[in-house]
Design a protein around this motif. Structure first.
Motif, mmCIF file in Angstrom:
data_model
loop_
_atom_site.group_PDB
_atom_site.id
_atom_site.type_symbol
_atom_site.label_atom_id
_atom_site.label_comp_id
_atom_site.label_asym_id
_atom_site.label_seq_id
_atom_site.Cartn_x
_atom_site.Cartn_y
_atom_site.Cartn_z
ATOM 1 N N LEU A 208 0.923 -1.149 -0.170
ATOM 2 C CA LEU A 208 -0.121 -0.045 0.037
ATOM 3 C C LEU A 208 1.018 1.265 0.150
ATOM 4 C CD1 LEU A 208 -2.855 1.320 0.236
ATOM 5 C CD2 LEU A 208 -2.567 1.003 2.762
ATOM 6 N N CYS A 209 0.925 1.858 -0.976
ATOM 7 C CA CYS A 209 1.667 3.147 -1.411
ATOM 8 C C CYS A 209 0.896 4.331 -1.002
ATOM 9 C CB CYS A 209 2.394 3.200 -2.545
ATOM 10 S SG CYS A 209 3.288 1.680 -3.068
ATOM 11 N N LEU A 210 1.686 5.074 -0.030
ATOM 12 C CA LEU A 210 0.975 6.463 0.473
ATOM 13 C C LEU A 210 1.848 7.572 0.164
ATOM 14 C CD1 LEU A 210 -0.404 4.937 3.749
ATOM 15 C CD2 LEU A 210 -1.886 5.432 1.658
ATOM 16 N N PRO B 273 6.830 2.581 14.388
ATOM 17 C CA PRO B 273 7.771 3.101 13.518
ATOM 18 C C PRO B 273 8.543 2.323 12.406
ATOM 19 C CG PRO B 273 8.816 2.283 15.652
ATOM 20 C CD PRO B 273 7.216 1.834 15.585
ATOM 21 N N PRO B 274 8.641 2.987 11.530
ATOM 22 C CA PRO B 274 9.405 2.351 10.182
ATOM 23 C C PRO B 274 10.727 1.519 10.818
ATOM 24 C CG PRO B 274 8.575 4.387 9.461
ATOM 25 C CD PRO B 274 8.375 4.278 10.959
ATOM 26 N N ASP C 120 -0.690 -6.146 11.293
ATOM 27 C CA ASP C 120 -0.604 -7.498 10.483
ATOM 28 C C ASP C 120 0.541 -7.675 9.495
ATOM 29 O OD1 ASP C 120 -2.946 -8.357 11.621
ATOM 30 O OD2 ASP C 120 -4.301 -8.288 9.756
ATOM 31 N N GLY C 121 1.414 -6.609 9.524
ATOM 32 C CA GLY C 121 2.731 -7.043 8.593
ATOM 33 C C GLY C 121 2.545 -6.722 6.900
ATOM 34 N N ASN C 122 1.521 -6.128 6.869
ATOM 35 C CA ASN C 122 1.192 -5.603 5.318
ATOM 36 C C ASN C 122 2.290 -4.381 5.140
ATOM 37 O OD1 ASN C 122 -0.986 -7.379 4.627
ATOM 38 N ND2 ASN C 122 -2.236 -6.087 6.307
ATOM 39 N N ARG C 123 2.672 -4.366 4.044
ATOM 40 C CA ARG C 123 3.832 -3.311 3.858
ATOM 41 C C ARG C 123 3.077 -1.982 3.442
ATOM 42 N NH1 ARG C 123 5.274 -5.597 -0.452
ATOM 43 N NH2 ARG C 123 6.779 -7.296 0.474
ATOM 44 N N LEU C 124 3.543 -1.088 3.870
ATOM 45 C CA LEU C 124 3.440 0.512 3.599
ATOM 46 C C LEU C 124 4.578 1.077 2.898
ATOM 47 C CD1 LEU C 124 1.593 1.304 6.734
ATOM 48 C CD2 LEU C 124 0.508 0.333 5.001
ATOM 49 N N ILE C 125 4.439 1.520 2.001
ATOM 50 C CA ILE C 125 5.361 2.464 1.471
ATOM 51 C C ILE C 125 4.880 3.966 1.454
ATOM 52 C CG2 ILE C 125 6.773 2.909 -0.788
ATOM 53 C CD1 ILE C 125 6.602 0.132 -1.538
ATOM 54 N N LEU C 126 5.638 4.538 2.552
ATOM 55 C CA LEU C 126 5.431 6.101 2.372
ATOM 56 C C LEU C 126 6.620 6.822 1.494
ATOM 57 C CD1 LEU C 126 4.978 6.322 6.436
ATOM 58 C CD2 LEU C 126 3.087 6.236 4.621
ATOM 59 N N GLU D 113 11.300 7.836 0.042
ATOM 60 C CA GLU D 113 10.633 6.734 0.548
ATOM 61 C C GLU D 113 11.104 5.943 1.653
ATOM 62 O OE1 GLU D 113 9.534 4.041 -2.672
ATOM 63 O OE2 GLU D 113 11.086 2.638 -2.024
ATOM 64 N N ILE D 114 10.243 5.161 2.447
ATOM 65 C CA ILE D 114 10.442 4.475 3.507
ATOM 66 C C ILE D 114 9.200 3.372 3.616
ATOM 67 C CG2 ILE D 114 9.285 5.663 5.491
ATOM 68 C CD1 ILE D 114 11.869 5.090 7.083
ATOM 69 N N TYR D 115 9.823 2.265 4.095
ATOM 70 C CA TYR D 115 8.785 1.094 4.098
ATOM 71 C C TYR D 115 8.388 0.978 5.683
ATOM 72 C CZ TYR D 115 9.986 -1.372 -0.340
ATOM 73 O OH TYR D 115 10.062 -1.544 -1.603
ATOM 74 N N ALA D 116 7.207 0.797 5.972
ATOM 75 C CA ALA D 116 6.676 0.600 7.143
ATOM 76 C C ALA D 116 5.541 -0.590 7.074
ATOM 77 C CB ALA D 116 5.881 1.832 7.786
ATOM 78 N N TYR D 117 5.117 -1.112 8.250
ATOM 79 C CA TYR D 117 4.156 -2.093 8.313
ATOM 80 C C TYR D 117 3.000 -1.784 9.069
ATOM 81 C CZ TYR D 117 8.256 -4.134 5.710
ATOM 82 O OH TYR D 117 9.062 -4.488 5.020
ATOM 83 N N ASP D 118 1.820 -2.482 8.860
ATOM 84 C CA ASP D 118 0.695 -2.292 9.771
ATOM 85 C C ASP D 118 0.653 -3.329 10.925
ATOM 86 O OD1 ASP D 118 -0.544 -4.667 8.755
ATOM 87 O OD2 ASP D 118 -1.796 -3.452 7.474
#
Length: 121
Positions: free
Chosen positions: A71-73, A91-92, A111-117, A104-109
């Motif tokens: 999920l890219c935000l 925290p990422p 449940d471990g779903n990848r977020l890319i901010l 960009e930086i990767y983070a996780y919700d």
């Protein structure tokens, strides 16, 4: 064929926790909510749906170890977004990197779903 909209959905057995996380991350309540079953957030150009899978299908979602989906935000200020995630307790884990579209930086919700901010150049 014409498509009118796109909905990205996230399956979770931790429904209330994930809905709470995205409510805080997106700083808005779901615009559609069926308690303990379905929540939907309306974002600019995207609907994000979160659903609890039926009991018969839960194992498929619980045993999924790594999804190729991210999920890219896009954010206006990456440092502010990082601070916001940290304040939520997520925290990422890495450092920012430069990509073709910006920083960009990767983070996780939860449940471990990848977020890319990412912040555009």
């Amino acid at each position: 064929m014409q498509y009118n909209s796109v909905i990205l959905t996230i399956a979770t057995v931790n429904f209330d926790n994930i809905v709470s996380f995205y409510t805080q991350l997106l700083e808005q309540k779901p615009n559609k909510l069926i308690p303990h079953i379905y929540a939907e957030f309306q974002l600019a150009g995207l609907k994000l749906g979160i659903f609890k899978p039926k009991s018969a299908n839960e194992l498929e979602f619980v045993t999924n170890t790594q999804s190729p989906l991210s999920l890219c935000l896009e954010v206006n200020n990456l440092e502010t977004a990082i601070s916001h995630l940290a304040s939520l307790g997520y925290p990422p884990p890495g450092i920012t990197s430069i990509a073709s579209h910006g920083t960009e930086i990767y983070a996780y919700d939860p449940d471990g779903n990848r977020l890319i901010l990412h912040q555009s150049k």
